[in-house]
Design an enzyme around this catalytic site. Structure first.
Site, PDB file in Angstrom:
ATOM      1  N   HIS A  10       0.837  -1.208   0.000  1.00  0.00           N
ATOM      2  CA  HIS A  10       0.000   0.000   0.000  1.00  0.00           C
ATOM      3  C   HIS A  10       0.869   1.254   0.000  1.00  0.00           C
ATOM      4  CE1 HIS A  10       0.962   1.000   4.171  1.00  0.00           C
ATOM      5  NE2 HIS A  10       0.868  -0.296   4.424  1.00  0.00           N
ATOM      6  N   GLU A  90      -1.438  -7.101   7.516  1.00  0.00           N
ATOM      7  CA  GLU A  90      -0.181  -6.764   8.187  1.00  0.00           C
ATOM      8  C   GLU A  90      -0.051  -7.550   9.487  1.00  0.00           C
ATOM      9  OE1 GLU A  90       2.730  -6.251   8.029  1.00  0.00           O
ATOM     10  OE2 GLU A  90       3.135  -4.092   7.891  1.00  0.00           O
TER      11      GLU A  90
END
Length: 203
Positions: A10, A90
């Protein structure tokens, strides 16, 4: 069967600029982050051919999905077809999510002493272990092994571990792999190639 995986991270988030660890929390992309994703998406478009030949899988966290939507708009892919997979999320840092390194050191000094720059994340009292992350990513790689063309959107630390797994690196070496918002990686034939504006094929 040969397989190609393009692994993207990202773009920069507000938390990134403040030095705050996000884990499973979320923070929107900055203007710079949006520009980073657009740049990577343009490079991606130039190497994939027909976007509809690809399977796109994203972490379900907001910053990854925001980035994935930009990628889809850039390469011409229907965002509604994107698969969300928790295994690409994550690394969870539990109570440390949203905190800076200094805040963590003040509150949990005994947990960060005698650790190095790369492994201390896994000392969070209620976060994920390295082994847990390895297990979920190993499972993901097995699940997609019959897919010839995969684009994955994930995160900094998770991306390091995924590339380490793919290259069969030891933990210490995997955690030292490069992490940047301005590059992405091609995983194919057990080799990893970094792709950025400096990549020769784009001149």
């Amino acid at each position: 069967m040969s397989q190609i995986i393009y692994l993207l991270r990202h773009g920069e988030t507000v938390f990134n600029t403040k030095g705050r660890y996000q884990g499973e929390l979320d923070s929107p992309l900055t203007d710079n982050g949006i520009a980073q994703v657009k740049q990577n998406a343009k490079l991606l478009k130039s190497v994939i051919g027909d976007p509809n030949d690809w399977r796109i899988v994203s972490s379900p966290l907001g910053r990854a999905l925001q980035s994935t939507k930009i990628i889809c708009e850039t390469i011409g892919y229907d965002f509604r077809k994107v698969e969300k997979d928790n295994r690409l999320s994550e690394v969870a840092v539990g109570s440390w999510a949203g905190l800076t390194t200094n805040e963590i050191e003040r509150s949990w000094p005994n947990l960060v002493n005698n650790t190095d720059l790369y492994s201390w994340y896994f000392n969070s009292p209620d976060g994920e272990s390295y082994e847990t992350v390895v297990n979920r990513l190993t499972e993901w790689l097995k699940n997609i092994k019959s897919e010839p063309k995969v684009i994955a959107v994930s995160h900094g630390l998770t991306g390091r571990i995924l590339r380490g797994l793919y290259s069969e690196l030891e933990k210490d070496d995997a955690l030292k792999l490069e992490v940047s918002h301005e590059v992405f990686f091609k995983l194919s034939e057990k080799e990893i190639q970094k792709i950025s504006l400096d990549f020769d094929d784009f001149y």
